[in-house]
Write a protein that holds these residues in place. Structure first.
Motif, PDB file in Angstrom:
ATOM      1  N   THR A 157     -23.260  -4.521  15.368  1.00 17.23           N
ATOM      2  CA  THR A 157     -24.207  -3.810  14.515  1.00 17.23           C
ATOM      3  C   THR A 157     -23.700  -2.406  14.206  1.00 17.23           C
ATOM      4  OG1 THR A 157     -26.019  -5.040  15.547  1.00 17.23           O
ATOM      5  CG2 THR A 157     -26.600  -3.068  14.291  1.00 17.23           C
ATOM      6  N   TYR A 174     -23.420 -11.402  10.281  1.00 16.64           N
ATOM      7  CA  TYR A 174     -24.111 -11.461   8.996  1.00 16.64           C
ATOM      8  C   TYR A 174     -24.300 -10.046   8.449  1.00 16.64           C
ATOM      9  CZ  TYR A 174     -25.609 -16.267  10.070  1.00 16.64           C
ATOM     10  OH  TYR A 174     -25.640 -17.610  10.366  1.00 16.64           O
ATOM     11  N   PRO A 175     -24.348  -9.895   7.122  1.00 18.34           N
ATOM     12  CA  PRO A 175     -24.828  -8.628   6.583  1.00 18.34           C
ATOM     13  C   PRO A 175     -26.242  -8.382   7.104  1.00 18.34           C
ATOM     14  CG  PRO A 175     -23.816  -9.961   4.848  1.00 18.34           C
ATOM     15  CD  PRO A 175     -23.949 -10.846   6.047  1.00 18.34           C
ATOM     16  N   SER A 176     -26.503  -7.188   7.581  1.00 16.61           N
ATOM     17  CA  SER A 176     -27.781  -6.951   8.257  1.00 16.61           C
ATOM     18  C   SER A 176     -28.947  -6.809   7.297  1.00 16.61           C
ATOM     19  CB  SER A 176     -27.686  -5.700   9.131  1.00 16.61           C
ATOM     20  OG  SER A 176     -27.324  -4.573   8.353  1.00 16.61           O
ATOM     21  N   ALA A 177     -28.670  -6.448   6.028  1.00 22.24           N
ATOM     22  CA  ALA A 177     -29.755  -6.169   5.085  1.00 22.24           C
ATOM     23  C   ALA A 177     -30.727  -5.192   5.760  1.00 22.24           C
ATOM     24  CB  ALA A 177     -30.424  -7.461   4.630  1.00 22.24           C
ATOM     25  N   GLU A 226     -19.986  -2.770   4.121  1.00 27.14           N
ATOM     26  CA  GLU A 226     -21.204  -3.523   4.404  1.00 27.14           C
ATOM     27  C   GLU A 226     -21.697  -3.201   5.803  1.00 27.14           C
ATOM     28  OE1 GLU A 226     -24.037  -4.666   3.723  1.00 27.14           O
ATOM     29  OE2 GLU A 226     -23.290  -6.172   2.323  1.00 27.14           O
ATOM     30  N   ASN A 227     -23.006  -3.282   5.996  1.00 28.38           N
ATOM     31  CA  ASN A 227     -23.619  -3.146   7.318  1.00 28.38           C
ATOM     32  C   ASN A 227     -23.791  -4.537   7.916  1.00 28.38           C
ATOM     33  OD1 ASN A 227     -23.933  -0.383   6.664  1.00 28.38           O
ATOM     34  ND2 ASN A 227     -25.893  -0.800   5.687  1.00 28.38           N
ATOM     35  N   PHE A 228     -23.413  -4.701   9.192  1.00 22.50           N
ATOM     36  CA  PHE A 228     -23.417  -6.025   9.807  1.00 22.50           C
ATOM     37  C   PHE A 228     -24.240  -6.049  11.096  1.00 22.50           C
ATOM     38  CE2 PHE A 228     -19.380  -6.125   7.379  1.00 22.50           C
ATOM     39  CZ  PHE A 228     -19.595  -7.277   6.646  1.00 22.50           C
ATOM     40  N   THR A 229     -24.608  -7.262  11.494  1.00 24.01           N
ATOM     41  CA  THR A 229     -25.278  -7.471  12.773  1.00 24.01           C
ATOM     42  C   THR A 229     -25.148  -8.935  13.160  1.00 24.01           C
ATOM     43  OG1 THR A 229     -27.278  -6.957  14.043  1.00 24.01           O
ATOM     44  CG2 THR A 229     -27.595  -8.029  11.895  1.00 24.01           C
ATOM     45  N   ARG A 259     -21.015  -1.032  -1.488  1.00 26.52           N
ATOM     46  CA  ARG A 259     -21.019  -2.452  -1.131  1.00 26.52           C
ATOM     47  C   ARG A 259     -19.961  -3.205  -1.923  1.00 26.52           C
ATOM     48  NH1 ARG A 259     -25.924  -6.203  -2.897  1.00 26.52           N
ATOM     49  NH2 ARG A 259     -24.721  -6.052  -4.828  1.00 26.52           N
ATOM     50  N   LYS A 306     -27.814 -17.249   5.519  1.00 28.91           N
ATOM     51  CA  LYS A 306     -26.913 -16.795   4.464  1.00 28.91           C
ATOM     52  C   LYS A 306     -26.630 -17.947   3.515  1.00 28.91           C
ATOM     53  CE  LYS A 306     -22.347 -14.668   3.769  1.00 28.91           C
ATOM     54  NZ  LYS A 306     -21.077 -14.293   4.443  1.00 28.91           N
TER      55      LYS A 306
END
Length: 302
Positions: free
Chosen positions: A167, A72-75, A184-187, A179, A267
């Motif tokens: 991550t 998922y995108p980590s937000a 994108e940052n993921f985790t 973006r 999501k």
């Protein structure tokens, strides 16, 4: 989508009714923790929304996971490893102390959460204040200021050294231009859970640093997900995540019958229903956890 969300809520409330009934019958039924978690799993499998769950009882190692390795995108969940990197950098003298001041510059500006964006350029803030605001208020300017002094290379190096494979941090928070170019940052729920476990056990950076990180997260202002339906005396050390199409929460719950880690990532569910959904999942897990029998059912449910 609304009908599907209402259907899941109905199923979860049915699970709650079963648990309430179990409480009123024999104490032996309290030991059916595995069966109760299977009911949650079944409800989630029949839900068309995108949800991942990671739960671990820190007193006996019992786990319940649902899609724990889905990416998922980590937000703003990425702010947990950033916080750990700050503590690591101080211990390694990359940052001389938490009292070090950082100047707010135009490159740090970011929309979204936090009040520092209203500050005048040139104003200075200590690393201690920025770290607190990043976690407690989810301040995006504070986050970018810390990322600037740490460097994304250092952050990703530490994340790699800690054994996290998914991550990462490819861009500063609220960097919408990057973006939109696909950065994108993921985790995953499992990796966020693992990180919180290491913090809880005092094994991330150092015992002193881990304790301080938990203390900061206990002051989290956003209590509308994991803590939403829990009793007010239950202490939750958590960090939320919110951005376009994703709503998350990850935390350590200090419960009456032992502490546990809980991460729920979502999501493509509208923000308000997603927050309620996380709250409902959290409440049911808390209720099961509260009525467990110590030392039983230690095998993970996958």
């Amino acid at each position: 989508m609304k009908k599907k969300i209402l259907l899941l809520f109905s199923i979860i409330f049915m699970v709650a009714a079963v648990i309430i009934y179990v409480k009123s019958t024999t104490s032996a039924a309290h030991n059916e923790r595995r069966a109760q978690f299977y009911r949650i799993q079944s409800a989630l499998e029949n839900f068309d929304g995108d949800v991942a769950v990671y739960y671990k009882d820190m007193s006996d190692g019992f786990e319940f996971v649902f899609r724990p390795d889905k990416v998922y995108p980590s937000a703003s969940l990425v702010k947990i490893p950033i916080m750990a990197c700050v503590f690591s950098a101080v211990e390694e003298d990359k940052i001389p102390s938490f009292a070090k001041k950082i100047k707010y510059a135009g490159r740090h500006r970011a929309g979204g959460a936090g009040r520092l964006r209203r500050s005048r350029p040139g104003r200075k803030f200590s690393v201690e204040v920025l770290t607190y605001k990043m976690i407690v208020e989810s301040d995006n300017v504070a986050t970018n200021m810390l990322c600037d002094i740490l460097g994304l290379g250092y952050i990703n190096q530490k994340i790699f050294e800690w054994g996290l494979n998914v991550t990462d941090m490819k861009r500063w928070v609220m960097d919408l231009s990057r973006r939109d170019r696909g950065l994108e940052n993921f985790t995953t729920a499992r990796e966020m859970g693992w990180l919180l476990e290491r913090i809880y056990l005092g094994e991330l950076v150092s015992k002193e640093a881990s304790d301080q990180m938990i203390e900061i997260m206990k002051h989290q202002k956003h209590r509308n997900r994991i803590a939403r339906y829990l009793p007010t005396d239950v202490i939750v050390a958590n960090k939320t995540g919110l951005m376009r199409n994703v709503v998350h929460d990850a935390g350590i719950v200090h419960a009456e019958n032992g502490d546990y880690v809980l991460c729920v990532l979502t999501k493509d569910i509208p923000s308000s229903p997603a927050k309620r959904l996380i709250g409902e999942i959290s409440y049911i897990i808390y209720d099961i956890h509260k009525n467990k029998k110590e030392g039983t059912l230690s095998k993970a449910i996958q």
